[in-house]
Write a protein that holds these residues in place. Sequence first.
Motif, mmCIF file in Angstrom:
data_model
loop_
_atom_site.group_PDB
_atom_site.id
_atom_site.type_symbol
_atom_site.label_atom_id
_atom_site.label_comp_id
_atom_site.label_asym_id
_atom_site.label_seq_id
_atom_site.Cartn_x
_atom_site.Cartn_y
_atom_site.Cartn_z
ATOM 1 N N CYS A 76 0.862 -1.184 0.000
ATOM 2 C CA CYS A 76 0.000 0.000 0.000
ATOM 3 C C CYS A 76 0.900 1.236 0.000
ATOM 4 O O CYS A 76 1.743 1.386 0.881
ATOM 5 N N SER A 80 -4.674 3.363 3.513
ATOM 6 C CA SER A 80 -4.522 2.090 4.220
ATOM 7 C C SER A 80 -5.613 1.119 3.789
ATOM 8 O O SER A 80 -6.705 1.521 3.402
ATOM 9 N N PHE A 82 -7.163 -3.166 4.596
ATOM 10 C CA PHE A 82 -7.131 -4.445 5.291
ATOM 11 C C PHE A 82 -6.980 -5.483 4.198
ATOM 12 O O PHE A 82 -7.887 -5.676 3.381
ATOM 13 N N ASP A 83 -5.820 -6.113 4.123
ATOM 14 C CA ASP A 83 -5.483 -7.036 3.048
ATOM 15 C C ASP A 83 -5.699 -8.470 3.528
ATOM 16 O O ASP A 83 -5.269 -8.817 4.634
ATOM 17 N N THR A 101 -4.293 -8.504 7.374
ATOM 18 C CA THR A 101 -3.405 -7.554 8.034
ATOM 19 C C THR A 101 -3.585 -6.173 7.423
ATOM 20 O O THR A 101 -4.009 -6.051 6.269
ATOM 21 N N GLU A 102 -3.266 -5.163 8.195
ATOM 22 C CA GLU A 102 -3.327 -3.807 7.665
ATOM 23 C C GLU A 102 -2.036 -3.486 6.924
ATOM 24 O O GLU A 102 -0.931 -3.702 7.441
ATOM 25 N N SER A 104 -0.370 -0.139 4.962
ATOM 26 C CA SER A 104 -0.608 1.299 4.843
ATOM 27 C C SER A 104 0.639 2.017 4.341
ATOM 28 O O SER A 104 1.755 1.481 4.419
ATOM 29 N N THR A 123 -10.578 -1.086 1.636
ATOM 30 C CA THR A 123 -9.925 0.179 1.950
ATOM 31 C C THR A 123 -10.378 0.677 3.324
ATOM 32 O O THR A 123 -11.554 0.652 3.659
ATOM 33 N N LEU A 124 -9.409 1.109 4.120
ATOM 34 C CA LEU A 124 -9.676 1.651 5.447
ATOM 35 C C LEU A 124 -9.704 3.177 5.426
ATOM 36 O O LEU A 124 -10.047 3.806 6.427
ATOM 37 N N SER A 128 -6.943 5.252 -1.264
ATOM 38 C CA SER A 128 -5.925 4.231 -0.997
ATOM 39 C C SER A 128 -5.406 3.678 -2.315
ATOM 40 O O SER A 128 -6.175 3.474 -3.256
#
Length: 181
Positions: A76, A80, A82-83, A101-102, A104, A123-124, A128
């Motif tokens: 990323c 950020s 969350f993958d 996991t995040e 970012s 997407t957080l 992103s």
Amino acid sequence: MIFTPTTLEGSYVIDIEQYSDSRGWFARFFCKKEFSAIGHDKEWVQLNHSANFRQGTLRGMHFQCPPFREIKMVRCIAGSVFDVIVDLRKESKTFMNWYGTELSATNRKMLYIPEGFAHGFQTLSDNSELIYHHTEFYTAGSEGGIRYNDPRLNIQWPLSVSIISDRDKTHPYLDQHFKGI
């Protein structure tokens, strides 16, 4: 680079080692020698860039079928996400398990995804962007997908889905007939 195994066999979270001074920082995110230490011996043949405008956007869960299975490495570079990865290798001890996991722009982590995995992300944050490295060319007709909200997997997405493509929301659910890839 620091390779930390995830709970799924053969996948890694990769932390870069930054070298900083008054100008800023420098870091390596690929070194053939360091990747060969984890068994990676394939060439990266395609690089892709994904831009996502709204928080909550979901892309996935995608994979390519044999003989076009691919290793991916995802990073990323803005915002950020969350993958999430799902092990679809029927011979694996972690078959049908998922890991999230995040990634970012701030933590600069990467996710190394072996062949035989489905991949997606949510997407957080707004705006992103991700960079993908692939060891196989995209091959029309060889792509596959599984439903992002399949109850058999029970992936714990952190946000409500704000945007998802028609294709991604209609991928098939896993059932007793799924044998892996």
